[in-house]
Enzyme design. Structure first.
Site, PDB file in Angstrom:
ATOM      1  N   TYR A   1       3.320  10.229 -11.768  1.00 61.48           N
ATOM      2  CA  TYR A   1       2.557   9.319 -10.916  1.00 61.48           C
ATOM      3  C   TYR A   1       1.758   8.284 -11.697  1.00 61.48           C
ATOM      4  O   TYR A   1       1.867   7.070 -11.455  1.00 61.48           O
ATOM      5  CB  TYR A   1       1.627  10.095  -9.995  1.00 61.48           C
ATOM      6  CG  TYR A   1       0.767   9.191  -9.172  1.00 61.48           C
ATOM      7  CD1 TYR A   1       1.293   8.496  -8.084  1.00 61.48           C
ATOM      8  CD2 TYR A   1      -0.575   8.972  -9.502  1.00 61.48           C
ATOM      9  CE1 TYR A   1       0.511   7.628  -7.345  1.00 61.48           C
ATOM     10  CE2 TYR A   1      -1.357   8.105  -8.765  1.00 61.48           C
ATOM     11  CZ  TYR A   1      -0.813   7.437  -7.695  1.00 61.48           C
ATOM     12  OH  TYR A   1      -1.587   6.576  -6.970  1.00 61.48           O
TER      13      TYR A   1
ATOM     14  N   ASN B   1       0.789  -1.215   0.000  1.00 60.74           N
ATOM     15  CA  ASN B   1       0.000   0.000   0.000  1.00 60.74           C
ATOM     16  C   ASN B   1       0.830   1.277   0.000  1.00 60.74           C
ATOM     17  O   ASN B   1       0.353   2.319  -0.419  1.00 60.74           O
ATOM     18  CB  ASN B   1      -0.905  -0.035   1.235  1.00 60.74           C
ATOM     19  CG  ASN B   1      -1.586   1.274   1.483  1.00 60.74           C
ATOM     20  OD1 ASN B   1      -2.543   1.614   0.803  1.00 60.74           O
ATOM     21  ND2 ASN B   1      -1.088   2.036   2.451  1.00 60.74           N
TER      22      ASN B   1
END
Length: 267
Positions: A190, A114
């Site tokens: 990103y 995560n």
């Protein structure tokens, strides 16, 4: 869609609608959630703990206070939580984390990758800082590979091993090239790291197809966290739901796919 519509920082394991995996487990399940000191990641750990799971809260060594506080809060709520110093960009840190889990439990049932970082948003590829690209790839892609490979020997000892990688809708090439789909503007650093992660997950699924390990990607949605100035429209608990379902899939569940709260997301 704003920069918050990303699966980059935290995730949690919580039981999905099908509890088949949990029902057949005779021992307490062991999970590791990276980046689990706050937000979605913390909620994943909290939900797992509420199930009676033993949850490792993986947070970088330089964030010892945040890791300690998160573990204390989880324990106060009744969870069997333990801290795991873990910098996903550092080989020795990841190796030490694997040794810690082996000494504590001897195996790992669920890994939730995560932890992640974001660049600017919007961010044009023609002007993006190359150091930003390197930093994001190191954490969002190489970090996942590093942690996964270190934990695989422990996962192979589990009767029902699961790997969940936090991805994002912005990493979907199908959505990025569909007219009318708003993914929040151009992302020169990103979004490509999430596309890269998606490709890596597919390759892991192909290699692990003859094993009991199921590996999938989760998209938490536009969740209100500090990454987007809490502008998201979903809560961290809601954002954790998809990862939780994937972490608790039955043995005949899917692998090598990407999901959000509505179902399969195209690559």
């Amino acid at each position: 869609m704003s920069p918050g519509y990303r699966c980059l920082t935290e995730t949690v394991l919580v039981p999905g609608h099908d509890g088949a995996m949990l029902a057949v487990m005779s021992e307490k399940a062991i999970a590791l959630v990276t980046g689990a000191n706050k937000g979605i990641g913390y909620e994943i750990a909290a939900m797992l703990g509420a199930l009676g799971w033993s949850v490792g809260v993986g947070v970088g060594a330089r964030d010892e206070r945040r890791r300690t506080d998160a573990v204390a809060k989880l324990r106060a709520a009744g969870a069997d939580a333990f801290g795991v110093p873990l910098d996903v960009t550092d080989d020795e840190s990841v190796s030490a984390a694997a040794r810690l889990i082996e000494e504590r439990a001897g195996r790992l049932d669920v890994l939730v990758n995560n932890a992640g970082v974001a660049g600017g948003w919007p961010e044009a590829p023609t002007t993006v800082d190359l150091e930003t690209v390197r930093r994001l790839v190191e954490t969002n892609v190489i970090g996942v590979i590093r942690v996964t490979n270190a934990m695989l020997p422990l996962l192979r000892r589990s009767a029902h091993p699961r790997i969940v990688n936090q991805s994002s809708h912005v990493g979907s090439l199908a959505l990025q090239t569909t007219p009318g789909v708003d993914l929040g503007g151009i992302s020169g650093a990103y979004a490509p790291t999430k596309t890269f992660l998606n490709a890596v997950t597919v390759q892991y699924a192909k290699e692990l197809s003859g094993t009991s390990i199921l590996i999938n990607n989760a998209c938490p949605g536009y969740v209100a966290t500090d990454l987007n100035g809490f502008s998201g429209t979903q809560t961290p608990e809601q954002g954790a739901a998809t990862a939780v379902r994937l972490a608790t899939l039955p043995d005949d569940g899917p692998t090598g796919q990407m999901f959000d709260d509505s179902g399969v997301v195209p690559w």
